[in-house]
Scaffold this active site. Structure first.
Site, PDB file in Angstrom:
ATOM      1  N   GLY A  72       0.834  -1.206   0.000  1.00 17.47           N
ATOM      2  CA  GLY A  72       0.000   0.000   0.000  1.00 17.47           C
ATOM      3  C   GLY A  72       0.861   1.244   0.000  1.00 17.47           C
ATOM      4  O   GLY A  72       2.065   1.177  -0.184  1.00 17.47           O
ATOM      5  N   ASN A  73       0.222   2.376   0.179  1.00 13.20           N
ATOM      6  CA  ASN A  73       0.986   3.619   0.292  1.00 13.20           C
ATOM      7  C   ASN A  73       0.328   4.521   1.329  1.00 13.20           C
ATOM      8  O   ASN A  73      -0.731   4.192   1.864  1.00 13.20           O
ATOM      9  CB  ASN A  73       1.117   4.310  -1.070  1.00 13.20           C
ATOM     10  CG  ASN A  73      -0.227   4.726  -1.627  1.00 13.20           C
ATOM     11  OD1 ASN A  73      -0.880   5.620  -1.096  1.00 13.20           O
ATOM     12  ND2 ASN A  73      -0.654   4.056  -2.691  1.00 13.20           N
ATOM     13  N   ARG A  74       0.964   5.644   1.608  1.00  7.30           N
ATOM     14  CA  ARG A  74       0.549   6.453   2.762  1.00  7.30           C
ATOM     15  C   ARG A  74      -0.436   7.564   2.426  1.00  7.30           C
ATOM     16  O   ARG A  74      -0.691   8.439   3.243  1.00  7.30           O
ATOM     17  CB  ARG A  74       1.797   7.049   3.423  1.00  7.30           C
ATOM     18  CG  ARG A  74       2.646   5.967   4.091  1.00  7.30           C
ATOM     19  CD  ARG A  74       3.962   6.535   4.580  1.00  7.30           C
ATOM     20  NE  ARG A  74       3.781   7.633   5.511  1.00  7.30           N
ATOM     21  CZ  ARG A  74       4.738   8.497   5.840  1.00  7.30           C
ATOM     22  NH1 ARG A  74       5.928   8.389   5.276  1.00  7.30           N
ATOM     23  NH2 ARG A  74       4.514   9.466   6.700  1.00  7.30           N
TER      24      ARG A  74
ATOM     25  N   ALA B 167      -3.794   7.924  -5.054  1.00  2.11           N
ATOM     26  CA  ALA B 167      -2.462   7.369  -5.315  1.00  2.11           C
ATOM     27  C   ALA B 167      -2.626   5.881  -5.611  1.00  2.11           C
ATOM     28  O   ALA B 167      -2.526   5.051  -4.708  1.00  2.11           O
ATOM     29  CB  ALA B 167      -1.566   7.588  -4.101  1.00  2.11           C
TER      30      ALA B 167
END
Ligand code: CTP
Length: 439
Positions: free
Chosen positions: A242-244, A309
């Site tokens: 995943g990403n932030r 994102a």
């Protein structure tokens, strides 16, 4: 080629909010508190208006509550009087010497009705004035916000839809009801959005009016699509890449678009933020799901803003069982494949004429070029109309309430947006979109 411009600070609904001025601790000059009339009509959601009232008064607004007779069946006058600190009336015969049936509307900076029943909207649409609230709606020349709440059948009835269309046509901001649990055990469209989110709409509408933004509802009649959050690519049932991304900027864009009158769809990837009032939220997890949701909703959208994102890569396969540790201490190898580039696909498709497509880019400069050089190249590569560029050379700040950016246009324009709230950046982006939609 457009000239470089700096976005008007007046676009920031929070920094220019009259409520913030009223709460100024300097005491240097007395600032008028914005006058708000809170209409409450006869629906079970009337109790939620107590929280809206609290938020309005606590943020420095001068609120007069005007409940209808039926609203008082749900929440009594003493509650409204105590919370607002003002006398409360439903009819036009109380304190007649002050002519409240015209004075309230004439002097208000904002009239918000929450909840607004089908009956009240019908009476407002047809200009009836048989109680204090409908008189106030007829005399108000300030922005009017209605937050309808009713059962799905009533909301969907052609009579209600025609009344809503008529009110919107006249400049009233009618917030789409939320979907979810209704009064009984049934669920559907018709819920009152959360009071905190109706409050957000009110403060943004007030701020735009106070800033004298000419076309305050410049997205009325437009459908906009926003994506937000970060996608997850699963390795097995419990693990993912995943990403932030927090989703804050996308949510700010959705809220700002509602306050400007747009119909808004928000494709939200793994966010935990409350649903903005008036926004249709489509929840997704993976880039493939996000792509499908965006592509399907974009057919009806005048503008698509890709603030999400999406992960660029995903594992070649998802293990059905949790991947176990090996006994010899070796780690598994994860093979990745590239995900579709949604922004590029939307930009290339252009099934809807005149659609304005906006992308985001977090950039750092390198030996091949500056942040803006690389961003211009990305704008061309992606094929979108606008690219919102964050310079993250000093390290990206995820989840921060602030943002600062440059908005590049495919037409050569460059708009600097100084550091400010994500809401201010959202409005600066919609300013650019609205200008292009009008062209
Ligand atoms: N985006 C997208 N689909 C993807 C990845 C990104 O639509 N699979 C969109 C984002 O929503 C954002 C923009 O593209 O609007 C961000 O692009 P970025 O991730 O910076 O671009 P990349 O394609 O990764 O850039 P690069 O070509 O430099 O790798």
């Amino acid at each position: 080629m457009r000239s470089t411009r700096r976005s008007a600070p007046a676009s920031d609904p929070l920094s220019t909010s009259p409520s913030h001025e009223a709460a100024s601790p300097t005491g240097a000059r007395p600032v008028a508190r914005p006058k708000v009339v809170l209409g409450v009509t006869g629906g079970i959601a009337a109790y939620k208006a107590c929280e809206l009232l609290r938020r309005l008064t606590e943020s420095g607004h001068d609120v007069t509550v005007v409940p209808t007779e039926s609203a008082l069946e749900f929440v009594g006058a003493p509650t409204w009087a105590a919370l607002s600190g003002k006398p409360v009336a439903s009819d036009v015969w109380t304190n007649v010497h002050q002519v409240p049936h015209v004075r309230l509307g004439q002097t208000a900076d904002l009239v918000v009705v929450a909840p607004a029943t089908a009956d009240t909207m019908a009476r407002a649409a047809h200009g009836l004035a048989d109680d204090l609230l409908t008189n106030t709606l007829l005399t108000a020349r300030c922005p009017v916000v209605l937050a309808p709440a009713m059962h799905t059948e009533m909301w969907e009835h052609p009579a209600t839809q025609a009344n809503v269309a008529m009110l919107r046509e006249r400049g009233v901001l009618v917030i789409e009801p939320a979907e979810g649990r209704l009064t009984g055990k049934d669920t559907g469209k018709g819920r009152l959005p959360e009071p905190a989110e109706i409050f957000e709409v009110c403060t943004q509408v007030l701020a735009r009016a106070a800033a004298g933004v000419g076309a305050a509802r410049d997205l009325a009649g437009r459908h906009v699509l926003v994506s937000a959050g970060g996608t997850r690519e699963y390795l097995d049932p419990v693990r993912f890449l995943g990403n932030r991304s927090s989703g804050l900027q996308g949510y700010a864009l959705a809220r700002a678009a509602v306050a400007r009158g747009a119909e808004v769809t928000l494709v939200a990837a793994n966010t935990t933020l409350p649903d903005p009032a008036g926004v249709k939220v489509v929840r997704v997890e993976t880039t493939a799901e996000l792509r499908d949701a965006v592509v399907s909703a974009s057919a009806a959208a005048d503008s698509v803003v890709m603030a999400a994102a999406p992960a660029d890569f995903r594992p070649t396969g998802v293990s059905e069982a949790k991947i176990k540790k090996s006994t010899d201490g070796s780690a598994p190898t994860i093979e990745l494949v590239q995900n579709p580039d949604v922004l590029r696909e939307i930009s290339a498709d252009r099934s809807r004429a005149g659609q304005v497509v906006v992308g985001f880019a977090a950039e750092t400069g390198d030996e091949t070029g500056s942040v803006l050089d690389l961003a211009r190249a990305k704008l061309a590569r992606k094929g979108c109309d606008l690219l919102v560029v964050n310079d993250v050379s000093g390290g990206a700040v995820f989840g921060s309430p602030d943002n600062e950016a440059v908005i590049l246009g495919a037409d050569g324009s460059t708009t600097q947006v100084p550091r400010g709230s994500k809401s201010a950046l959202a409005h600066a982006i919609w300013d650019e979109v609205a200008r292009r939609l009008q062209d």
